[in-house]
Design a protein around this motif. Structure first.
Motif, PDB file in Angstrom:
ATOM      1  N   ASN B 225     -40.682 -25.580  21.959  1.00  0.00           N
ATOM      2  CA  ASN B 225     -41.191 -26.716  22.707  1.00  0.00           C
ATOM      3  C   ASN B 225     -40.459 -26.937  24.019  1.00  0.00           C
ATOM      4  O   ASN B 225     -40.828 -27.791  24.804  1.00  0.00           O
ATOM      5  CB  ASN B 225     -41.075 -27.983  21.857  1.00  0.00           C
ATOM      6  CG  ASN B 225     -42.435 -28.495  21.498  1.00  0.00           C
ATOM      7  OD1 ASN B 225     -43.360 -28.387  22.298  1.00  0.00           O
ATOM      8  ND2 ASN B 225     -42.572 -29.021  20.297  1.00  0.00           N
ATOM      9  N   SER B 226     -39.390 -26.152  24.233  1.00  0.00           N
ATOM     10  CA  SER B 226     -38.661 -26.342  25.485  1.00  0.00           C
ATOM     11  C   SER B 226     -38.787 -25.088  26.336  1.00  0.00           C
ATOM     12  O   SER B 226     -39.361 -24.089  25.908  1.00  0.00           O
ATOM     13  CB  SER B 226     -37.193 -26.627  25.180  1.00  0.00           C
ATOM     14  OG  SER B 226     -36.645 -25.499  24.535  1.00  0.00           O
ATOM     15  N   GLU B 227     -38.239 -25.147  27.530  1.00  0.00           N
ATOM     16  CA  GLU B 227     -38.270 -23.989  28.407  1.00  0.00           C
ATOM     17  C   GLU B 227     -37.655 -22.797  27.698  1.00  0.00           C
ATOM     18  O   GLU B 227     -36.673 -22.935  26.995  1.00  0.00           O
ATOM     19  CB  GLU B 227     -37.502 -24.298  29.693  1.00  0.00           C
ATOM     20  CG  GLU B 227     -38.181 -25.371  30.507  1.00  0.00           C
ATOM     21  CD  GLU B 227     -37.250 -25.981  31.535  1.00  0.00           C
ATOM     22  OE1 GLU B 227     -36.106 -25.507  31.648  1.00  0.00           O
ATOM     23  OE2 GLU B 227     -37.678 -26.923  32.214  1.00  0.00           O
ATOM     24  N   MET B 228     -38.244 -21.635  27.931  1.00  0.00           N
ATOM     25  CA  MET B 228     -37.867 -20.476  27.127  1.00  0.00           C
ATOM     26  C   MET B 228     -37.304 -19.396  28.047  1.00  0.00           C
ATOM     27  O   MET B 228     -37.949 -19.015  29.014  1.00  0.00           O
ATOM     28  CB  MET B 228     -39.129 -19.969  26.441  1.00  0.00           C
ATOM     29  CG  MET B 228     -38.884 -19.040  25.308  1.00  0.00           C
ATOM     30  SD  MET B 228     -38.569 -19.950  23.799  1.00  0.00           S
ATOM     31  CE  MET B 228     -38.384 -18.602  22.671  1.00  0.00           C
ATOM     32  N   PRO B 229     -36.079 -18.890  27.743  1.00  0.00           N
ATOM     33  CA  PRO B 229     -35.569 -17.793  28.566  1.00  0.00           C
ATOM     34  C   PRO B 229     -36.389 -16.533  28.299  1.00  0.00           C
ATOM     35  O   PRO B 229     -36.880 -16.328  27.193  1.00  0.00           O
ATOM     36  CB  PRO B 229     -34.132 -17.626  28.076  1.00  0.00           C
ATOM     37  CG  PRO B 229     -34.143 -18.135  26.684  1.00  0.00           C
ATOM     38  CD  PRO B 229     -35.173 -19.237  26.651  1.00  0.00           C
ATOM     39  N   ASN B 230     -36.563 -15.708  29.317  1.00  0.00           N
ATOM     40  CA  ASN B 230     -37.272 -14.442  29.108  1.00  0.00           C
ATOM     41  C   ASN B 230     -36.842 -13.447  30.162  1.00  0.00           C
ATOM     42  O   ASN B 230     -36.451 -13.806  31.266  1.00  0.00           O
ATOM     43  CB  ASN B 230     -38.787 -14.660  29.122  1.00  0.00           C
ATOM     44  CG  ASN B 230     -39.256 -15.236  30.423  1.00  0.00           C
ATOM     45  OD1 ASN B 230     -39.496 -14.507  31.377  1.00  0.00           O
ATOM     46  ND2 ASN B 230     -39.349 -16.562  30.501  1.00  0.00           N
ATOM     47  N   LEU B 231     -36.903 -12.188  29.790  1.00  0.00           N
ATOM     48  CA  LEU B 231     -36.349 -11.122  30.618  1.00  0.00           C
ATOM     49  C   LEU B 231     -37.003 -11.017  31.999  1.00  0.00           C
ATOM     50  O   LEU B 231     -36.305 -10.987  33.012  1.00  0.00           O
ATOM     51  CB  LEU B 231     -36.440  -9.801  29.842  1.00  0.00           C
ATOM     52  CG  LEU B 231     -35.610  -8.640  30.362  1.00  0.00           C
ATOM     53  CD1 LEU B 231     -34.168  -9.061  30.588  1.00  0.00           C
ATOM     54  CD2 LEU B 231     -35.643  -7.482  29.365  1.00  0.00           C
ATOM     55  N   PRO B 232     -38.350 -10.984  32.085  1.00  0.00           N
ATOM     56  CA  PRO B 232     -38.946 -10.840  33.428  1.00  0.00           C
ATOM     57  C   PRO B 232     -38.539 -11.945  34.387  1.00  0.00           C
ATOM     58  O   PRO B 232     -38.266 -11.693  35.563  1.00  0.00           O
ATOM     59  CB  PRO B 232     -40.446 -10.871  33.144  1.00  0.00           C
ATOM     60  CG  PRO B 232     -40.592 -10.437  31.751  1.00  0.00           C
ATOM     61  CD  PRO B 232     -39.381 -10.938  31.037  1.00  0.00           C
ATOM     62  N   MET B 233     -38.456 -13.183  33.874  1.00  0.00           N
ATOM     63  CA  MET B 233     -38.086 -14.285  34.759  1.00  0.00           C
ATOM     64  C   MET B 233     -36.639 -14.174  35.213  1.00  0.00           C
ATOM     65  O   MET B 233     -36.302 -14.548  36.334  1.00  0.00           O
ATOM     66  CB  MET B 233     -38.301 -15.624  34.052  1.00  0.00           C
ATOM     67  CG  MET B 233     -39.711 -16.162  34.138  1.00  0.00           C
ATOM     68  SD  MET B 233     -40.211 -16.520  35.828  1.00  0.00           S
ATOM     69  CE  MET B 233     -39.262 -17.998  36.135  1.00  0.00           C
ATOM     70  N   VAL B 234     -35.765 -13.682  34.330  1.00  0.00           N
ATOM     71  CA  VAL B 234     -34.370 -13.479  34.731  1.00  0.00           C
ATOM     72  C   VAL B 234     -34.307 -12.458  35.869  1.00  0.00           C
ATOM     73  O   VAL B 234     -33.607 -12.663  36.868  1.00  0.00           O
ATOM     74  CB  VAL B 234     -33.513 -13.011  33.532  1.00  0.00           C
ATOM     75  CG1 VAL B 234     -32.130 -12.606  33.994  1.00  0.00           C
ATOM     76  CG2 VAL B 234     -33.414 -14.109  32.497  1.00  0.00           C
ATOM     77  N   LEU B 235     -35.083 -11.379  35.739  1.00  0.00           N
ATOM     78  CA  LEU B 235     -35.108 -10.391  36.815  1.00  0.00           C
ATOM     79  C   LEU B 235     -35.563 -11.047  38.110  1.00  0.00           C
ATOM     80  O   LEU B 235     -34.964 -10.866  39.166  1.00  0.00           O
ATOM     81  CB  LEU B 235     -36.074  -9.242  36.491  1.00  0.00           C
ATOM     82  CG  LEU B 235     -35.880  -8.447  35.213  1.00  0.00           C
ATOM     83  CD1 LEU B 235     -36.746  -7.208  35.245  1.00  0.00           C
ATOM     84  CD2 LEU B 235     -34.439  -8.073  35.046  1.00  0.00           C
ATOM     85  N   TYR B 236     -36.649 -11.824  38.016  1.00  0.00           N
ATOM     86  CA  TYR B 236     -37.214 -12.445  39.215  1.00  0.00           C
ATOM     87  C   TYR B 236     -36.205 -13.384  39.869  1.00  0.00           C
ATOM     88  O   TYR B 236     -35.961 -13.307  41.074  1.00  0.00           O
ATOM     89  CB  TYR B 236     -38.496 -13.184  38.840  1.00  0.00           C
ATOM     90  CG  TYR B 236     -39.135 -13.921  39.979  1.00  0.00           C
ATOM     91  CD1 TYR B 236     -39.638 -13.230  41.082  1.00  0.00           C
ATOM     92  CD2 TYR B 236     -39.246 -15.311  39.969  1.00  0.00           C
ATOM     93  CE1 TYR B 236     -40.217 -13.899  42.136  1.00  0.00           C
ATOM     94  CE2 TYR B 236     -39.830 -15.978  41.014  1.00  0.00           C
ATOM     95  CZ  TYR B 236     -40.317 -15.274  42.098  1.00  0.00           C
ATOM     96  OH  TYR B 236     -40.889 -15.947  43.139  1.00  0.00           O
TER      97      TYR B 236
END
Lengths: 315, 278
Positions: B225-236
Motif C-alpha cells: 500500500n506504500s511506495e514500492m522500491p524497484n530496480l528500473p526506477m533506481v536506475l532512472y
C-alpha cells in the motif's frame, strides 16, 4: 421403432444407460460449460473495457486543460509550467522528428541484416544469429537510455562538436531509438521473409537470378505488406518510447526547428514533469498523453492491418 | 563474359557487401552496448549489492530487486489468469465472429501501446482516487502491459492444437470445458508458458509505467500500500537526479547488468521450453 418411441422416460434412461447420478453429472457439466464460456468471454471483453477506460480516463483528465487552453495547446511553441503556458508543439515536433530519424537509419540496416540472415549467412550461423537478434529486441529500453547518456552522447560531443555541442539533442535521441528498434524490425522482417516458399526462391535461382535479384523481384514483392507492417510497428515503438529518449534528448521546452538541437518528446516531457505536476499542469500533461496515445493508436492500427493482410494471404 | 552478366554480378556483389556491412554495423552497436554493460557494471558487482538496501550515498540494491520481484510476480500471476482466459475464448469460442476480430485487433494495438500511457492510465484510475503511490498501482500497470502478450500467445498456441484432438475427445463424450482444459491446455502448455515468460521478461524491465504508480523508496518495503522500491526506477533516478554522485552511477550500471541478465535469462528460458516441445 414404434415401441421405442412409446417407452417411458424411465425406460429411456435405462436404454441410454443413464442413471440419476449420471444425469445430474450431465446437467452439472452443462452448467460448467456455460460458466466456462461466459467466464472466458467476460475476460476477453476486458480488453475492450481496457481500451475504453484508457481513452476515457485520459479524455476526462485532460479535459480541464483543453477547456482552459483551447486549441492554443496544439499550436503553442513553448511549454512553461511556471507561467502556465502549455504549448504542445515542441513535444510533438520532437516526437515526430526523433522517430523519423530512427526509422530512416533503422530501416535500411534492418533490411540489410534480414537479407544477410535469410540469404547470405552460412546455415550453421543462421539460428544463433537470429536468436541473438531476438534476444536483443528484449533488452529493456532504459539500458539503451543509460548507454546513450554515458557512452554515445559524450562520444558525439567529443568527436563532432560542431554538430553536437552538448552531445544530447534530437538526433542523438533518434540514433538511440534507431539502435533500439533495429533488432525489433529485423526480427519481424526475417520472420516474414522466411515465409516465402522455398520453391519460389529456388525456381528464381534456377532461372539464373543473382541473390539480389531473387530478393528484389521475388521475396520483397511477396512479403511487402509484412515488411511495411513491421517497419510501422517499429515506428510505433519509437513514437512512444520514454526511457531511451529522456536521457539524451536535452529536455529543452522551446520549439527548436532543427535536427540536432536540444528538444523534448511527448513521452520525455511527461516522464520529467508528471511526478511533480499538479492542477492545470497535470491536466495538460494527461492531455499530451492522450495526443500520444491517439498518434500511436493510428500508426499501430495501420501496421496491424497490413500485417493481418499478409497473414490472411498466407495459406 | 557478357557485359549484362558482368553488370548483374557487380550489382549483386555491391548489394551483398552493403547487407554484410549493415549486419556488421548493427551487431557492432549492440555488442558495444553489452560490452559497456559488462565493463561498467561488473566492478561493483558483489553479494552486498543484493542484500543491502539503497541509501542516500551508499548501499546496495536489495530492496529494489525484492520490490521488482514482488510487483512482477503479482502482475504476471494476475495477467496470466486474465490473458489465458481471454486467449482461450478467442481460440475456442470466438472463431471468426466480428466480436472476436475486434478484440483481436484491439489487443494487437494494446500489445505495443506506449508503456508511459499505461502509467498515466493507472495513475488516473488508481493513484488519484487512493491519494498516494503504491505497490498495487505499480503491479496493476505491469499487469495491463502483460495481458495482451499472454492473450496473443495463448490464442496462437491453442490454434496450433489439431482440431482432430478436440473432436476425438468430444466423440468420447467429454464436455467442452473438459476438452479445453485437459486436451487443449495440455497440448499448448509449453507454448503458453513461453508466452508468459516472454511477457514477464518484457514487464520486468519497464520503467515508464512505474514512474507515477509505484514511484520508489530507499527502505525495505513489505507493504504494497506504500511506495514500492524497484530496480528500473533506481536506475532512472541514479542516472538523473543522483547522477552527480559517482557511486550512484556505478551502482546504476551494476543494476543495469543485473536487470539485463535477468531479462535475457527469462528470454532464453522461454526459448528452451518452446524448443524442447518442438
Amino acid at each position: 421403432m414404434t415401441s421405442s418411441r412409446n417407452v417411458s422416460a424411465r425406460q429411456q434412461q435405462d436404454l441410454l444407460g443413464a442413471n440419476e447420478r449420471e444425469q445430474s453429472a450431465l446437467r452439472r457439466n452443462g452448467v460448467i460449460d456455460k460458466l466456462f464460456e461466459k467466464g472466458t468471454l467476460t475476460l476477453a471483453l476486458a480488453v475492450l473495457v481496457l481500451l475504453a477506460t484508457i481513452m476515457g480516463s485520459l479524455v476526462a483528465a485532460g479535459w480541464p486543460a483543453f477547456q482552459e487552453l483551447g486549441w492554443s495547446f496544439f499550436t503553442g511553441d513553448r511549454w512553461a509550467a511556471n507561467i502556465e503556458r502549455f504549448g504542445a508543439l515542441p513535444a510533438i515536433y520532437g516526437t515526430l522528428v526523433t522517430s523519423l530519424i530512427a526509422i530512416i537509419i533503422a530501416v535500411p540496416v534492418s533490411l540489410g541484416i534480414a537479407i544477410f540472415l535469410t540469404e547470405m549467412c552460412p546455415v550453421a550461423l543462421r539460428r544463433p544469429l537470429g536468436t541473438m537478434v531476438e534476444l536483443l529486441a528484449g533488452v529493456p529500453s532504459i539500458i539503451y537510455g543509460m548507454w546513450g547518456v554515458e557512452v554515445l552522447s559524450p562520444f558525439l560531443r567529443d568527436h563532432f562538436p560542431a554538430l553536437f555541442p552538448a552531445g544530447t539533442g534530437l538526433t542523438t535521441a533518434g540514433l538511440i531509438l534507431a539502435i533500439m528498434i533495429i533488432p525489433f524490425i529485423t526480427a519481424i522482417t526475417r520472420d516474414v521473409m522466411v515465409t516465402v516458399p522455398p520453391m519460389m526462391r529456388e525456381s528464381a535461382y534456377g532461372l539464373g537470378c543473382t541473390t539480389w535479384e531473387v530478393v528484389r523481384n521475388v521475396i520483397f514483392p511477396s512479403v511487402r505488406g509484412g515488411i511495411v507492417g513491421g517497419v510501422i510497428l517499429g515506428l510505433g515503438r519509437a513514437l512512444g518510447e520514454t526511457m531511451a529518449v529522456t536521457f539524451v534528448i536535452g529536455n529543452s521546452l522551446f520549439l527548436n526547428p532543427t535536427l540536432t538541437g536540444q528538444g523534448t518528446s511527448i513521452a520525455a516531457l511527461i516522464a520529467n514533469q508528471f511526478p511533480e505536476a499538479d492542477g492545470l499542469q497535470r491536466s495538460a500533461l494527461l492531455l499530451l498523453g492522450l495526443v500520444l496515445f491517439v498518434i500511436t493508436f493510428i500508426v499501430l492500427a495501420i501496421a496491424r492491418l497490413m500485417l493481418r493482410r499478409i497473414e490472411n494471404r498466407a495459406p | 563474359m557478357n557485359p549484362v552478366y558482368q553488370r548483374r554480378r557487380r550489382l549483386n556483389r555491391f548489394v551483398m557487401v552493403l547487407c554484410l556491412s549493415a549486419a556488421l554495423f548493427g551487431i557492432a552497436w549492440l555488442l558495444m552496448i553489452l560490452v559497456s554493460l559488462l565493463i561498467e557494471g561488473l566492478p561493483a558487482l558483489s553479494p552486498s549489492v543484493f542484500f543491502e538496501r539503497t541509501r542516500m550515498s551508499d548501499g546496495g540494491l536489495g530492496n529494489a530487486i525484492l520490490g521488482s520481484l514482488v510487483m512482477t510476480a503479482l502482475a504476471t500471476a494476475g495477467g496470466s489468469i486474465v490473458g489465458i482466459a481471454a486467449g482461450t475464448w478467442l481460440a475456442e469460442y470466438g472463431g471468426r465472429s466480428h466480436l472476436a476480430n475486434t478484440i483481436r485487433f484491439i489487443n494487437d494495438v494494446l500489445l505495443s501501446a506506449p508503456s508511459i500511457i499505461i502509467g498515466l492510465y493507472i495513475y488516473a484510475i488508481i493513484v488519484l482516487p487512493m491519494g498516494h503511490f503504491s505497490g498495487w498501482a505499480g503491479a496493476a500497470s505491469l499487469m495491463v502491459l502483460i495481458i495482451p502478450v499472454v492473450i496473443r500467445s495463448t490464442e496462437d498456441m491453442l490454434l496450433l492444437v489439431p482440431g482432430t484432438l478436440r473432436e476425438a475427445a468430444s466423440a468420447l463424450g467429454a464436455h467442452r470445458w473438459w476438452v479445453v482444459i485437459r486436451v487443449c491446455y495440455t497440448g499448448a502448455r509449453a507454448g503458453i508458458i513461453t508466452g508468459i515468460l516472454l511477457g514477464c521478461a518484457r514487464i520486468s524491465g519497464e520503467t515508464a509505467p512505474l514512474l507515477f504508480t509505484a514511484l520508489n523508496s530507499n527502505q525495505w518495503v513489505f507493504n504494497l500500500n506504500s511506495e514500492m522500491p524497484n530496480l528500473p526506477m533506481v536506475l532512472y533516478q541514479n542516472m538523473t537526479i543522483n547522477s552527480f554522485i559517482p557511486a550512484k552511477v556505478e551502482l546504476a550500471w551494476t543494476g543495469a547488468l543485473i536487470l539485463t541478465a535477468a531479462v535475457l535469462i527469462l528470454n532464453i528460458l522461454a526459448r528452451v521450453i518452446s524448443a524442447r516441445k518442438g
